[in-house]
Design a protein around this motif. Sequence first.
Motif, short mmCIF file in Angstrom:
data_model
loop_
_atom_site.label_atom_id
_atom_site.label_comp_id
_atom_site.label_asym_id
_atom_site.label_seq_id
_atom_site.Cartn_x
_atom_site.Cartn_y
_atom_site.Cartn_z
N THR A 71 0.80 -1.23 0.00
CA THR A 71 0.00 0.00 0.00
C THR A 71 0.83 1.28 0.00
O THR A 71 0.34 2.33 -0.42
CB THR A 71 -0.93 0.02 1.23
OG1 THR A 71 -0.16 -0.10 2.42
CG2 THR A 71 -1.93 -1.14 1.16
N ARG A 72 2.04 1.23 0.47
CA ARG A 72 2.90 2.41 0.55
C ARG A 72 3.54 2.67 -0.81
O ARG A 72 4.21 1.79 -1.37
CB ARG A 72 3.99 2.18 1.59
CG ARG A 72 5.08 3.23 1.63
CD ARG A 72 4.63 4.49 2.32
NE ARG A 72 5.77 5.36 2.62
CZ ARG A 72 5.68 6.51 3.25
NH1 ARG A 72 4.49 6.95 3.64
NH2 ARG A 72 6.76 7.22 3.50
N GLU A 73 3.33 3.85 -1.36
CA GLU A 73 3.87 4.18 -2.68
C GLU A 73 5.06 5.12 -2.56
O GLU A 73 5.06 6.06 -1.77
CB GLU A 73 2.78 4.82 -3.55
CG GLU A 73 1.70 3.86 -3.99
CD GLU A 73 0.86 4.40 -5.15
OE1 GLU A 73 1.15 5.53 -5.61
OE2 GLU A 73 -0.07 3.69 -5.56
N GLN A 74 6.09 4.83 -3.35
CA GLN A 74 7.26 5.68 -3.50
C GLN A 74 7.66 5.65 -4.98
O GLN A 74 7.59 4.59 -5.63
CB GLN A 74 8.42 5.20 -2.64
CG GLN A 74 8.19 5.32 -1.14
CD GLN A 74 8.19 6.74 -0.64
OE1 GLN A 74 9.23 7.39 -0.55
NE2 GLN A 74 7.00 7.25 -0.33
N PHE A 75 8.06 6.78 -5.49
CA PHE A 75 8.47 6.88 -6.91
C PHE A 75 7.38 6.36 -7.84
O PHE A 75 7.65 5.73 -8.86
CB PHE A 75 9.79 6.12 -7.15
CG PHE A 75 10.92 6.59 -6.27
CD1 PHE A 75 11.59 7.78 -6.54
CD2 PHE A 75 11.29 5.86 -5.16
CE1 PHE A 75 12.62 8.22 -5.71
CE2 PHE A 75 12.33 6.29 -4.33
CZ PHE A 75 12.99 7.47 -4.62
N GLY A 76 6.13 6.58 -7.44
CA GLY A 76 5.02 6.28 -8.33
C GLY A 76 4.52 4.85 -8.33
O GLY A 76 3.66 4.49 -9.14
N PHE A 108 9.17 -3.07 -6.09
CA PHE A 108 10.61 -2.92 -6.27
C PHE A 108 11.31 -4.24 -6.02
O PHE A 108 10.99 -4.98 -5.08
CB PHE A 108 11.16 -1.85 -5.31
CG PHE A 108 10.72 -0.45 -5.65
CD1 PHE A 108 11.46 0.33 -6.53
CD2 PHE A 108 9.56 0.08 -5.11
CE1 PHE A 108 11.06 1.62 -6.85
CE2 PHE A 108 9.15 1.36 -5.41
CZ PHE A 108 9.90 2.14 -6.30
N GLN A 109 12.30 -4.54 -6.82
CA GLN A 109 12.97 -5.83 -6.72
C GLN A 109 13.66 -6.03 -5.37
O GLN A 109 13.63 -7.12 -4.80
CB GLN A 109 14.00 -5.98 -7.86
CG GLN A 109 13.36 -6.13 -9.24
CD GLN A 109 14.39 -6.34 -10.33
OE1 GLN A 109 15.60 -6.32 -10.08
NE2 GLN A 109 13.91 -6.55 -11.54
N LEU A 110 14.30 -4.96 -4.87
CA LEU A 110 14.99 -5.11 -3.59
C LEU A 110 14.01 -5.43 -2.47
O LEU A 110 14.32 -6.22 -1.57
CB LEU A 110 15.78 -3.85 -3.26
CG LEU A 110 17.05 -3.62 -4.11
CD1 LEU A 110 17.68 -2.29 -3.75
CD2 LEU A 110 18.05 -4.75 -3.88
N THR A 111 12.83 -4.83 -2.50
CA THR A 111 11.83 -5.13 -1.48
C THR A 111 11.35 -6.57 -1.61
O THR A 111 11.21 -7.29 -0.61
CB THR A 111 10.64 -4.17 -1.60
OG1 THR A 111 11.10 -2.82 -1.46
CG2 THR A 111 9.60 -4.44 -0.52
N THR A 129 13.05 -2.16 8.29
CA THR A 129 13.64 -1.34 7.23
C THR A 129 12.64 -1.07 6.12
O THR A 129 12.70 -0.02 5.47
CB THR A 129 14.89 -2.02 6.63
OG1 THR A 129 14.52 -3.19 5.88
CG2 THR A 129 15.88 -2.42 7.71
N ILE A 130 11.72 -1.99 5.87
CA ILE A 130 10.72 -1.79 4.82
C ILE A 130 9.78 -0.66 5.19
O ILE A 130 9.32 0.10 4.33
CB ILE A 130 9.97 -3.11 4.55
CG1 ILE A 130 10.92 -4.15 3.94
CG2 ILE A 130 8.76 -2.88 3.64
CD1 ILE A 130 10.30 -5.51 3.73
N LEU A 131 9.49 -0.49 6.46
CA LEU A 131 8.61 0.58 6.91
C LEU A 131 9.34 1.89 7.14
O LEU A 131 8.71 2.92 7.39
CB LEU A 131 7.87 0.18 8.19
CG LEU A 131 6.53 -0.54 7.99
CD1 LEU A 131 6.72 -1.93 7.41
CD2 LEU A 131 5.74 -0.60 9.28
N GLY A 132 10.67 1.87 7.06
CA GLY A 132 11.42 3.09 7.26
C GLY A 132 11.17 3.69 8.63
O GLY A 132 11.10 2.99 9.64
N ALA A 133 10.95 5.00 8.68
CA ALA A 133 10.71 5.67 9.96
C ALA A 133 9.45 5.17 10.63
O ALA A 133 9.39 5.09 11.87
CB ALA A 133 10.63 7.18 9.75
N ASN A 134 8.44 4.81 9.86
CA ASN A 134 7.21 4.29 10.46
C ASN A 134 7.45 3.00 11.23
O ASN A 134 6.66 2.64 12.10
CB ASN A 134 6.15 4.05 9.38
CG ASN A 134 5.51 5.34 8.90
OD1 ASN A 134 5.45 6.31 9.64
ND2 ASN A 134 5.06 5.37 7.65
N GLY A 135 8.54 2.31 10.93
CA GLY A 135 8.84 1.06 11.59
C GLY A 135 9.15 1.20 13.07
O GLY A 135 9.09 0.21 13.81
#
Length: 388
Positions: A271-276, A282-285, A340-346
């Motif tokens: 559900t979280r969008e980055q870079f459209g 994303f492959q790394l995710t 790490t996938i949630l970034g700061a929200n994590g």
Amino acid sequence: MSIAPLDLLDLDVSLTSEELQVRAVVRQLVADRVRPEVARWYEDGTAPVRELAGEFGRLGLLGMHLTGYGCAGASAIAYGLACLELEAGDSGIRSLVSVQGSLAMYAIWRYGSEEQKQQWLPRMAAGEVIGCFALTEPDHGSDPASMTTRARRDGTDWVLTGTKTWITNAPVAEVAVVWARTEAGVRGFVVPLASPGVTVREIRHKMSLRASATGEIALDDVRLPADAALPDAAGLKAPLSCLTEARYGIVWGALGAARDCLHTALDYARTREQFGRPLAGFQLTQAKLADMAVELQKGYLLALHLGRLADAGTLRPEQVSVGKLNNVREALAIARQCRTILGANGISGEYPLLRHANNLESVLTYEGTSEIHQLVIGQRLTGVAAFT
């Protein structure tokens, strides 16, 4: 179509209808009773342990793998699944059940007299009496053989002196199984915590397992009758066997924390969008998610195998060490990676990731540190003990 992590290998086909039913009941209990409140419990550093114990007792979760005396007599697999679902809520909640059933109750069930079993086990199974297991000391954690708590004879009585620490459930418990050194070696004692000379202090300011009650027990010439001793608990093997029993539950429980983290990261990534586009695109995710799902499946298969061995009566302590070492280590890695996938929200209490990770830091070291389990496995492989 997306699927749940543990559906990747269709692992439910390995479970019986009874095991699936136990899982469903405990999962619903956690959804209704734990999830809505656990973030607040963790933040406040407290949980309604007595209330929860009563609810768990009514469902037959306390000492559920034991037989008789009001215990459910469930399979090892069913007990493991219950631990998984409880720890998906919080490690501290699973610890309440593990310490009650696999340490305090198991010690009495395995080593106690018939009178001790009748006196304590039915009420403990019902959650009317909370127990704890007092082995660890301020200066002796991984080396219980060096314990300094003493029990001496005075006529027909026993007199106990010493201090135990990091004891789960102690601040709310009515009874403790205390391990002490006697002239004849290590013995176990059933100690009502209202006994004169017993002082219990709650350990506060924890950064981990905050939804769990932890305490220190001081024993100042505590006088107990002769029948307070567990008659069949002689030597250090007795408390260590209790720890093996509890570690088995951890093998399953840690997977619950990992699964909850992975579910959260998957939902967020979709559900979280980055870079459209969604993070899941994303492959790394996807590489992170795939690697974590694989480790979760492997840990589950390991737990399932150990559970079948336990139900067959052939499970050995070093095999439990393999499960505890691997599954807790991998669960902690999964929790950190999901963060790490949630970034700061994590790091927000709105999500369970850092709470699980902090809890798993304790699970990694209690009831045998990773290093101790490595040495147990190493001794079995080489035939050489390297603990000292």
